[in-house]
Design an enzyme around this catalytic site. Structure first.
Site, PDB file in Angstrom:
ATOM      1  N   TYR A 123       0.866  -1.177   0.000  1.00 12.01           N
ATOM      2  CA  TYR A 123       0.000   0.000   0.000  1.00 12.01           C
ATOM      3  C   TYR A 123       0.903   1.228   0.000  1.00 12.01           C
ATOM      4  O   TYR A 123       1.686   1.419   0.931  1.00 12.01           O
ATOM      5  CB  TYR A 123      -0.903   0.007   1.231  1.00 12.01           C
ATOM      6  CG  TYR A 123      -1.963  -1.066   1.211  1.00 12.01           C
ATOM      7  CD1 TYR A 123      -3.236  -0.809   0.703  1.00 12.01           C
ATOM      8  CD2 TYR A 123      -1.693  -2.348   1.698  1.00 12.01           C
ATOM      9  CE1 TYR A 123      -4.211  -1.798   0.671  1.00 12.01           C
ATOM     10  CE2 TYR A 123      -2.658  -3.339   1.668  1.00 12.01           C
ATOM     11  CZ  TYR A 123      -3.911  -3.055   1.160  1.00 12.01           C
ATOM     12  OH  TYR A 123      -4.876  -4.038   1.125  1.00 12.01           O
ATOM     13  N   HIS A 155      -4.152  -2.518  -7.924  1.00  6.26           N
ATOM     14  CA  HIS A 155      -5.387  -3.224  -7.566  1.00  6.26           C
ATOM     15  C   HIS A 155      -6.512  -2.300  -7.155  1.00  6.26           C
ATOM     16  O   HIS A 155      -7.660  -2.461  -7.544  1.00  6.26           O
ATOM     17  CB  HIS A 155      -5.158  -4.259  -6.471  1.00  6.26           C
ATOM     18  CG  HIS A 155      -6.417  -5.000  -6.187  1.00  6.26           C
ATOM     19  ND1 HIS A 155      -7.190  -4.741  -5.099  1.00  6.26           N
ATOM     20  CD2 HIS A 155      -7.095  -5.878  -6.939  1.00  6.26           C
ATOM     21  CE1 HIS A 155      -8.288  -5.478  -5.175  1.00  6.26           C
ATOM     22  NE2 HIS A 155      -8.245  -6.178  -6.287  1.00  6.26           N
ATOM     23  N   HIS A 156      -6.215  -1.312  -6.320  1.00  5.23           N
ATOM     24  CA  HIS A 156      -7.239  -0.296  -6.084  1.00  5.23           C
ATOM     25  C   HIS A 156      -6.613   1.008  -5.611  1.00  5.23           C
ATOM     26  O   HIS A 156      -5.447   1.044  -5.209  1.00  5.23           O
ATOM     27  CB  HIS A 156      -8.351  -0.778  -5.127  1.00  5.23           C
ATOM     28  CG  HIS A 156      -7.925  -1.036  -3.713  1.00  5.23           C
ATOM     29  ND1 HIS A 156      -7.771  -2.307  -3.205  1.00  5.23           N
ATOM     30  CD2 HIS A 156      -7.621  -0.196  -2.694  1.00  5.23           C
ATOM     31  CE1 HIS A 156      -7.400  -2.228  -1.937  1.00  5.23           C
ATOM     32  NE2 HIS A 156      -7.294  -0.961  -1.607  1.00  5.23           N
ATOM     33  N   HIS A 227      -3.022   0.451  -3.879  1.00  2.81           N
ATOM     34  CA  HIS A 227      -2.693  -0.931  -3.501  1.00  2.81           C
ATOM     35  C   HIS A 227      -2.071  -1.629  -4.705  1.00  2.81           C
ATOM     36  O   HIS A 227      -2.723  -1.800  -5.732  1.00  2.81           O
ATOM     37  CB  HIS A 227      -3.963  -1.665  -3.063  1.00  2.81           C
ATOM     38  CG  HIS A 227      -3.724  -3.110  -2.746  1.00  2.81           C
ATOM     39  ND1 HIS A 227      -4.716  -4.047  -2.805  1.00  2.81           N
ATOM     40  CD2 HIS A 227      -2.600  -3.778  -2.388  1.00  2.81           C
ATOM     41  CE1 HIS A 227      -4.213  -5.236  -2.505  1.00  2.81           C
ATOM     42  NE2 HIS A 227      -2.929  -5.085  -2.251  1.00  2.81           N
ATOM     43  N   HIS A 309     -16.512  -4.501  -2.516  1.00  2.00           N
ATOM     44  CA  HIS A 309     -15.057  -4.683  -2.596  1.00  2.00           C
ATOM     45  C   HIS A 309     -14.615  -5.836  -1.702  1.00  2.00           C
ATOM     46  O   HIS A 309     -14.983  -5.914  -0.536  1.00  2.00           O
ATOM     47  CB  HIS A 309     -14.368  -3.390  -2.148  1.00  2.00           C
ATOM     48  CG  HIS A 309     -12.876  -3.491  -2.101  1.00  2.00           C
ATOM     49  ND1 HIS A 309     -12.100  -3.533  -3.251  1.00  2.00           N
ATOM     50  CD2 HIS A 309     -12.012  -3.559  -1.064  1.00  2.00           C
ATOM     51  CE1 HIS A 309     -10.827  -3.620  -2.899  1.00  2.00           C
ATOM     52  NE2 HIS A 309     -10.745  -3.637  -1.575  1.00  2.00           N
ATOM     53  N   HIS A 311     -11.206  -9.151  -1.588  1.00  5.67           N
ATOM     54  CA  HIS A 311      -9.969  -9.640  -2.186  1.00  5.67           C
ATOM     55  C   HIS A 311     -10.190 -11.077  -2.667  1.00  5.67           C
ATOM     56  O   HIS A 311     -11.323 -11.499  -2.862  1.00  5.67           O
ATOM     57  CB  HIS A 311      -8.831  -9.473  -1.185  1.00  5.67           C
ATOM     58  CG  HIS A 311      -8.505  -8.018  -0.960  1.00  5.67           C
ATOM     59  ND1 HIS A 311      -7.272  -7.488  -1.198  1.00  5.67           N
ATOM     60  CD2 HIS A 311      -9.278  -6.971  -0.564  1.00  5.67           C
ATOM     61  CE1 HIS A 311      -7.279  -6.186  -0.934  1.00  5.67           C
ATOM     62  NE2 HIS A 311      -8.493  -5.855  -0.554  1.00  5.67           N
TER      63      HIS A 311
END
Length: 355
Positions: A123, A155-156, A227, A309, A311
């Site tokens: 992150y 990823h985000h 991320h 959201h 994973h």
């Protein structure tokens, strides 16, 4: 010369053998072919009551496609070889009408040459100052700016509002988020004002809503958290991804915000070993909502879109809504959640959440 099109409803068994479905539910609407494209438009009921057909709901649908360059012969299908693939779609998620924003001004919040560590997950946090300071404007659209080739790495991206008491020295350096050595200024950034996740396109606010910038109460300093997902531990990656915010001086009726619900990311969120399935629950409680909305928004807030959201362990997500002990209609759900396809679902009609 006329081309004969015919279309049939097939299904595959567990050995991947194609079989003609005794109940034909797919209907050809029209077909056309030119030198580059073959187009087949077809329709079917959302629920066909046929065990060989999948019901179409608001969940993500994984569409599998395959083709052969020759038409189907008398003996049946030709094997497609490498001409095949999949795509995740939400067939019932209406596309927002694209209002032309070509002439609207924008500004970019992008990382500058961030070295992505050769580890599974990182992150990265970077502070930015919103360039519009003196007059209220509304952000009408946010687009991801993902560096070419890094579509699977980023990823985000989350945007947090920080304390307005900071000074410009916080803009000089980025740092790994949630790290013991990260700057204290990052701890002042708690409120999420925007979220984007992998597979998502740009997000357009409804015509009567915008994200407010430029007033004293609006974010001046924001923290962008990116991320990075690097499961192959690739070394030497340098990233310049971020977000583009398109804004207008024409003020809309309502200001937009974000409310986060669900499970707090922590070491206490455990899935016991060897479970075939496991439900995790997070609650946005009455007490919490009253504290967040009671004084400022006693009439409640209007939800117009939801971003579900999770994973890789996430398989299905539902956002439930209770009022006075009675369960309302689900706010949003996805029973076929795809980690690589996370897009806002626009609600068909706005839903009110009361304190």
């Amino acid at each position: 010369q006329p081309t004969l099109y015919f279309q049939q409803d097939y299904f595959t068994d567990e050995n991947r053998v194609l079989r003609k479905d005794p109940q034909q539910d797919y209907h050809l609407e029209y077909a056309m072919e030119n030198s580059t494209h073959t187009v087949l438009a077809f329709s079917r009921e959302l629920h066909t009551c046929d065990t060989n057909d999948k019901s179409i709901t608001e969940s993500t649908v994984r569409v599998i496609w395959a083709y052969h360059h020759k038409d189907m012969g008398e003996a049946g299908q030709n094997y497609h070889g490498a001409n095949r693939g999949t795509k995740s779609l939400r067939l019932l998620n209406p596309e927002k009408e694209e209002v032309l924003s070509a002439s609207l001004p924008y500004f970019d919040l992008t990382n500058k040459d961030v070295p992505v560590p050769d580890k599974d997950t990182t992150y990265w946090c970077q502070m930015f100052k919103i360039p519009i300071q003196h007059e209220k404007h509304h952000v009408t659209k946010v687009e991801p700016l993902i560096q070419k080739g890094h579509e699977n790495l980023v990823h985000h991206i989350l945007l947090y509002q920080c304390s307005s008491n900071l000074n410009d020295s916080v803009l000089d350096y980025g740092h790994e988020c949630y790290h013991p050595n990260m700057p204290d200024s990052f701890l002042t950034c708690e409120t999420v004002i925007f979220a984007w996740a992998i597979g998502g396109e740009g997000f357009t606010y409804p015509p009567h809503v915008g994200l407010s910038i430029g007033t004293a109460a609006d974010p001046q300093f924001v923290l962008m958290e990116v991320h990075y997902d690097n499961p192959s531990y690739t070394e030497g990656l340098i990233d310049n991804s971020g977000l583009r915010l398109i804004y207008t001086p024409v003020i809309r009726k309502y200001d937009a915000g974000v409310i986060e619900a669900g499970l707090w990311v922590s070491l206490f969120h455990n899935i016991p070993p060897d479970m075939p399935e496991f439900v995790s629950e997070g609650h946005c409680t009455l007490e919490c909502l009253e504290e967040a909305l009671g004084a400022e928004r006693p009439a409640g807030i209007h939800v117009f879109a939801v971003l579900l959201h999770a994973h890789l362990a996430g398989r299905a997500i539902r956002m439930r809504h209770f009022r006075n002990g009675q369960e309302q209609k689900l706010l949003a759900y996805d029973d076929e959640f795809d980690f690589n396809f996370q897009e806002f679902q626009y609600l068909k009609e706005e839903r009110t959440i009361l304190p």
